[in-house]
Scaffold this motif. Structure first.
Motif, mmCIF file in Angstrom:
data_model
loop_
_atom_site.group_PDB
_atom_site.id
_atom_site.type_symbol
_atom_site.label_atom_id
_atom_site.label_comp_id
_atom_site.label_asym_id
_atom_site.label_seq_id
_atom_site.Cartn_x
_atom_site.Cartn_y
_atom_site.Cartn_z
ATOM 1 N N ARG A 222 0.455 12.621 -4.221
ATOM 2 C CA ARG A 222 1.814 12.067 -4.198
ATOM 3 C C ARG A 222 2.862 13.163 -3.982
ATOM 4 O O ARG A 222 3.876 12.946 -3.304
ATOM 5 C CB ARG A 222 2.088 11.295 -5.485
ATOM 6 N N LEU B 5 -8.462 6.092 -6.005
ATOM 7 C CA LEU B 5 -7.276 6.039 -5.139
ATOM 8 C C LEU B 5 -6.881 4.597 -4.828
ATOM 9 O O LEU B 5 -5.694 4.274 -4.766
ATOM 10 C CB LEU B 5 -7.529 6.819 -3.850
ATOM 11 N N LYS B 6 -7.867 3.737 -4.643
ATOM 12 C CA LYS B 6 -7.551 2.319 -4.416
ATOM 13 C C LYS B 6 -6.885 1.723 -5.650
ATOM 14 O O LYS B 6 -5.925 0.951 -5.541
ATOM 15 C CB LYS B 6 -8.825 1.540 -4.064
ATOM 16 N N VAL C 226 0.851 -1.182 0.000
ATOM 17 C CA VAL C 226 0.000 0.000 0.000
ATOM 18 C C VAL C 226 0.889 1.236 0.000
ATOM 19 O O VAL C 226 1.791 1.369 0.827
ATOM 20 C CB VAL C 226 -0.926 0.010 1.232
ATOM 21 N N GLU C 227 0.645 2.146 -0.934
ATOM 22 C CA GLU C 227 1.488 3.337 -1.056
ATOM 23 C C GLU C 227 1.311 4.269 0.134
ATOM 24 O O GLU C 227 2.282 4.809 0.663
ATOM 25 C CB GLU C 227 1.159 4.070 -2.355
ATOM 26 N N ALA C 228 0.071 4.500 0.561
ATOM 27 C CA ALA C 228 -0.208 5.362 1.713
ATOM 28 C C ALA C 228 -1.680 5.200 2.076
ATOM 29 O O ALA C 228 -2.482 4.682 1.304
ATOM 30 C CB ALA C 228 0.105 6.822 1.393
ATOM 31 N N LYS C 229 -2.042 5.676 3.284
ATOM 32 C CA LYS C 229 -3.423 5.603 3.758
ATOM 33 C C LYS C 229 -4.063 6.986 3.609
ATOM 34 O O LYS C 229 -3.567 7.967 4.191
ATOM 35 C CB LYS C 229 -3.446 5.131 5.210
ATOM 36 N N ILE C 230 -5.164 7.038 2.847
ATOM 37 C CA ILE C 230 -5.823 8.303 2.544
ATOM 38 C C ILE C 230 -7.236 8.312 3.116
ATOM 39 O O ILE C 230 -8.008 7.380 2.894
ATOM 40 C CB ILE C 230 -5.911 8.544 1.016
ATOM 41 N N PHE D 214 -3.507 3.091 -3.145
ATOM 42 C CA PHE D 214 -3.664 3.620 -1.788
ATOM 43 C C PHE D 214 -4.689 2.803 -1.002
ATOM 44 O O PHE D 214 -5.585 2.184 -1.577
ATOM 45 C CB PHE D 214 -4.140 5.080 -1.840
ATOM 46 N N SER D 215 -4.558 2.844 0.322
ATOM 47 C CA SER D 215 -5.604 2.335 1.205
ATOM 48 C C SER D 215 -6.499 3.529 1.523
ATOM 49 O O SER D 215 -5.998 4.614 1.828
ATOM 50 C CB SER D 215 -4.993 1.769 2.492
ATOM 51 N N VAL D 216 -7.833 3.340 1.447
ATOM 52 C CA VAL D 216 -8.744 4.483 1.535
ATOM 53 C C VAL D 216 -9.838 4.251 2.571
ATOM 54 O O VAL D 216 -10.418 3.161 2.648
ATOM 55 C CB VAL D 216 -9.396 4.777 0.161
#
Length: 246
Positions: free
Chosen positions: A121, A28-29, A7-11, A33-35
């Motif tokens: 990003r 975003l998913k 996962v790149e980042a949690k948004i 990303f985790s959303v």
């Protein structure tokens, strides 16, 4: 997306419009990303406490409290939590207020999904700098060394220009994930290029001729040449992907 995918980042997406929440969540998913989503300020504060987001996409016009109030509450908990404001109001005063109280960026509706992802990003790179774990990146028989600035495929060295090197690195760290031309522009050219996205097409073509060609690699043996399969693939209407099979 596979559960094993990094996962790149949690948004956290906060917006009272269901279609906007759904659109951003799905996009975003898909981008890695985790959303989590919330429809008002109170819900956003409750969810963020458990979710521990790396960045919040925050609408200013919410039904219970405005985005500025939400940001103040979030910053009381986590001073460095980055926030990207999202609003339908093209108002200079809103922008000034949002950035003054600590917002990291500002996007006005209607928006481009690619722009939102690129802005996220950019903010994450600025607020969450990270050091590479290793100077060597590998994918199948392709190897890139960031320290020596060398690239090899099947043991054969490939001479690349600085831009080609940066482009290949971006494709390699996102191997098997489709990246758009806008994402490539953001990461490789850092939005410094004011021309059309056709510059991406040109450099992809240069790179293909160098890494996907047995002749360019200096391989003359037919058996060895047959092992050099194309790695850079075009996903028409979407972007490019580095993987063994199209």
């Amino acid at each position: 997306m596979s559960d094993n995918k990094t996962v790149e980042a949690k948004i956290l997406v906060v917006d009272d419009e269901p279609n906007i929440r759904e659109l951003l969540s799905v996009s975003l998913k898909f981008a890695g990303f985790s959303v989590a989503v919330a429809e008002n300020g109170k819900e956003a504060l409750e969810i963020e406490r458990e979710f521990q987001a790396d960045l919040v996409v925050l609408d200013i016009m919410l039904p219970d409290m405005d985005g500025f109030q939400v940001l103040r509450h979030l910053r009381e908990r986590e001073e460095r939590l980055p926030v990207l404001f999202l609003t339908a109001k093209d108002d200079v005063q809103d922008k000034i207020q949002g950035l003054t109280i600590g917002g990291d960026d500002y996007i006005t509706k209607p928006f481009s999904l690619e722009e939102v992802i690129a802005r996220i990003r950019t903010v994450l790179r600025r607020t969450h700098p990270s050091e590479p774990e290793s100077s060597i990146i590998r994918y199948l028989d392709l190897e890139l060394n960031e320290d020596s600035y060398q690239v090899h495929r099947a043991g054969h060295e490939i001479e690349l220009s600085p831009t080609e090197f940066k482009l290949l690195r971006y494709l390699m760290v996102n191997n098997e994930r489709v990246v758009s031309k806008i994402q490539i522009l953001d990461h490789v050219w850092d939005y410094a290029w004011d021309g059309e996205v056709s510059i991406v097409e040109s450099y992809i073509s240069y790179l293909r001729r160098k890494i996907d060609s047995a002749q360019s690699l200096g391989i003359t043996d037919p058996a060895q040449a047959a092992k050099i399969v194309p790695l850079i693939h075009t996903k028409r209407g979407i972007g490019y992907v580095l993987r063994a099979n199209n």
